[in-house]
Design a protein around this motif. Structure first.
Motif, mmCIF file in Angstrom:
data_model
loop_
_atom_site.group_PDB
_atom_site.id
_atom_site.type_symbol
_atom_site.label_atom_id
_atom_site.label_comp_id
_atom_site.label_asym_id
_atom_site.label_seq_id
_atom_site.Cartn_x
_atom_site.Cartn_y
_atom_site.Cartn_z
ATOM 1 N N MET A 1 32.742 45.178 48.566
ATOM 2 C CA MET A 1 33.879 44.260 48.712
ATOM 3 C C MET A 1 34.953 44.597 47.675
ATOM 4 S SD MET A 1 33.522 42.110 51.162
ATOM 5 C CE MET A 1 34.582 40.749 50.696
ATOM 6 N N PRO A 2 36.211 44.682 48.095
ATOM 7 C CA PRO A 2 37.276 45.005 47.138
ATOM 8 C C PRO A 2 37.602 43.854 46.203
ATOM 9 C CG PRO A 2 38.213 44.549 49.301
ATOM 10 C CD PRO A 2 36.730 44.547 49.470
ATOM 11 N N ILE A 3 37.229 42.612 46.574
ATOM 12 C CA ILE A 3 37.532 41.450 45.749
ATOM 13 C C ILE A 3 36.240 40.894 45.157
ATOM 14 C CG2 ILE A 3 38.457 39.107 45.697
ATOM 15 C CD1 ILE A 3 40.597 41.170 46.043
ATOM 16 N N ARG A 20 37.463 55.050 46.224
ATOM 17 C CA ARG A 20 37.242 55.869 47.416
ATOM 18 C C ARG A 20 37.485 57.333 47.083
ATOM 19 N NH1 ARG A 20 40.148 52.950 52.621
ATOM 20 N NH2 ARG A 20 39.278 50.864 52.333
ATOM 21 N N VAL A 21 36.951 58.190 47.944
ATOM 22 C CA VAL A 21 37.245 59.619 47.877
ATOM 23 C C VAL A 21 38.285 59.919 48.947
ATOM 24 C CG1 VAL A 21 36.338 61.963 48.127
ATOM 25 C CG2 VAL A 21 34.960 60.191 47.007
ATOM 26 N N LYS A 29 40.749 52.260 41.087
ATOM 27 C CA LYS A 29 41.768 51.325 40.607
ATOM 28 C C LYS A 29 41.169 49.936 40.517
ATOM 29 C CE LYS A 29 46.017 53.607 42.086
ATOM 30 N NZ LYS A 29 46.545 53.704 40.715
ATOM 31 N N ALA A 30 41.679 49.132 39.596
ATOM 32 C CA ALA A 30 41.253 47.735 39.458
ATOM 33 C C ALA A 30 42.432 46.918 38.961
ATOM 34 C CB ALA A 30 40.068 47.613 38.508
ATOM 35 N N LYS A 48 45.912 44.162 51.394
ATOM 36 C CA LYS A 48 47.257 44.735 51.278
ATOM 37 C C LYS A 48 47.274 45.854 50.233
ATOM 38 C CE LYS A 48 52.044 43.329 50.317
ATOM 39 N NZ LYS A 48 52.271 44.164 49.119
ATOM 40 N N TRP A 49 46.641 45.615 49.096
ATOM 41 C CA TRP A 49 46.611 46.636 48.044
ATOM 42 C C TRP A 49 45.757 47.832 48.461
ATOM 43 C CZ3 TRP A 49 45.836 42.958 43.239
ATOM 44 C CH2 TRP A 49 47.052 42.336 42.967
ATOM 45 N N ASP A 50 44.688 47.569 49.224
ATOM 46 C CA ASP A 50 43.878 48.673 49.758
ATOM 47 C C ASP A 50 44.739 49.604 50.614
ATOM 48 O OD1 ASP A 50 41.548 47.959 48.562
ATOM 49 O OD2 ASP A 50 40.606 47.084 50.343
ATOM 50 N N ALA A 51 45.500 49.004 51.521
ATOM 51 C CA ALA A 51 46.334 49.793 52.430
ATOM 52 C C ALA A 51 47.412 50.560 51.659
ATOM 53 C CB ALA A 51 46.973 48.882 53.480
ATOM 54 N N GLU A 52 48.031 49.885 50.701
ATOM 55 C CA GLU A 52 49.088 50.533 49.930
ATOM 56 C C GLU A 52 48.539 51.692 49.101
ATOM 57 O OE1 GLU A 52 50.786 47.413 47.644
ATOM 58 O OE2 GLU A 52 52.052 46.648 49.285
ATOM 59 N N THR A 53 47.372 51.484 48.481
ATOM 60 C CA THR A 53 46.776 52.529 47.654
ATOM 61 C C THR A 53 46.364 53.725 48.497
ATOM 62 O OG1 THR A 53 45.955 50.834 46.121
ATOM 63 C CG2 THR A 53 44.970 53.018 45.960
#
Length: 337
Positions: A1-3, A20-21, A29-30, A48-53
């Motif tokens: 989970m990202p959160i 991620r690779v 990133k955190a 949203k941050w996942d998609a942007e990153t």
């Protein structure tokens, strides 16, 4: 989970992590999410941050520096040197959800919306909230503007766009100048011994509330090692408060002080008078006694003459009275019989 949920300073907070690779490169990133947001908002922000990153590291889009990024960098780099650090951080955390994801290069329209929300009496969910005064709004925006300028200074932003922020004007040029009669009536109505003493000291010294509470009494006067302008200063003790200076030691909290002050001013019939007005009253008394603005500024601890210029109209009023006396017949003293 990202959160994930963490505990920071005794409060529950959410943290976003990305690992991620991407194209044979491991990306880690955190980021700590703004305080006060819900779990649903945290998940939406994380996606949203996942998609942007992901888009950034695949070359699809350019990195967007948010106001939240600027604030985080500013707090990390500079908060240890802030005199009002705790207060500033609490304010930034309170309004963090309103600017955390806002592009720091697109400030004009956002600042208009932000000011409108701060002035509103309901929140985004229609629940009642306390509207902020324009003076308080200026303080919030000043903290945000300083963070963005810092981000530009350290190279996080290519361009400083803070000039496009719409900040409500506040006219602080004229003030209420309590005279001795008003000060004495409030002091007599005050039931708290320490606050009663502080009222008199403020009027006869021009010191701020915080300065009065922490000043050390020496042979030269009130000694202030740390002041608003960053310079130590000595304020002479007026004879009318010399006994108070020797005998009264301040132990009450700011909250206790404010409560006692408000009760006293209301009981005396001056509900709109602020404690800080006593400082303006001291300046008025000095100017009316013929003291020049430079000396008044020195007593008040002004770092710049610009701060003292707010009292220039008092000098003008006194000069107008002097000019009005031109041509008046002088009264000769009568000889005693």
């Amino acid at each position: 989970m990202p959160i994930e949920t963490i505990t920071k300073a005794g409060r529950r907070r959410y943290r976003w992590t990305f690992e991620r690779v991407i194209e044979d490169r491991r990306v880690r990133k955190a980021k700590l999410l703004p305080a006060g947001i819900s779990a649903k908002q945290a998940d939406e922000l994380g996606r949203k941050w996942d998609a942007e990153t992901y888009a950034l590291h695949t070359g699809v889009t350019k990195s967007v520096v948010t106001i939240g990024d600027c604030v985080l960098a500013h707090v990390t780099d500079k908060s240890a040197t802030w005199k009002d650090g705790r207060k500033r951080i609490l304010i930034l955390e309170k309004w963090g959800p309103e600017f955390a994801t806002q592009d720091a290069n697109d400030l004009h329209a956002w600042s208009i919306r932000f000011v409108g929300y701060l002035r509103a009496s309901v929140d985004h969910h229609g629940r009642p909230k306390r509207p902020l005064s324009d003076a308080a709004i200026r303080n919030v925006l000043a903290y945000i503007r300083a963070a963005i300028k810092h981000a530009h200074k350290i190279g996080r932003l290519d361009v400083d766009q803070t000039a496009r922020m719409v900040i409500p004007p506040v006219n602080n040029e004229r003030h209420h100048y309590p005279q001795r009669k008003e000060m004495l009536e409030i002091a007599r109505a005050c039931k708290h011994r320490e606050v009663r003493a502080a009222i008199r000291i403020a009027f006869y010294s021009g010191m701020r509330r915080g300065e009065i509470l922490r000043a050390k009494v020496t042979q030269l006067g009130y000694s202030l090692d740390d002041t608003k302008n960053g310079r130590p200063r000595i304020v002479p003790v007026h004879p009318r408060v010399a006994v108070l200076a020797r005998r009264v030691r301040f132990t009450l909290t700011v909250k206790q002080f404010e409560e006692a002050w408000k009760r006293a001013r209301n009981a005396a019939g001056y509900p709109d008078t602020k404690f800080h007005d006593l400082r303006h009253g001291a300046a008025s008394e000095m100017i009316n006694a013929g003291i020049d603005l430079f000396t008044v500024g020195g007593v008040l601890g002004h770092k710049s003459v610009v701060s003292t210029k707010r009292y220039s109209h008092l000098v003008t009023d006194r000069l107008a009275d002097a000019v009005g006396r031109i041509g008046q017949k002088r009264k000769e003293p009568q000889n005693p019989v």
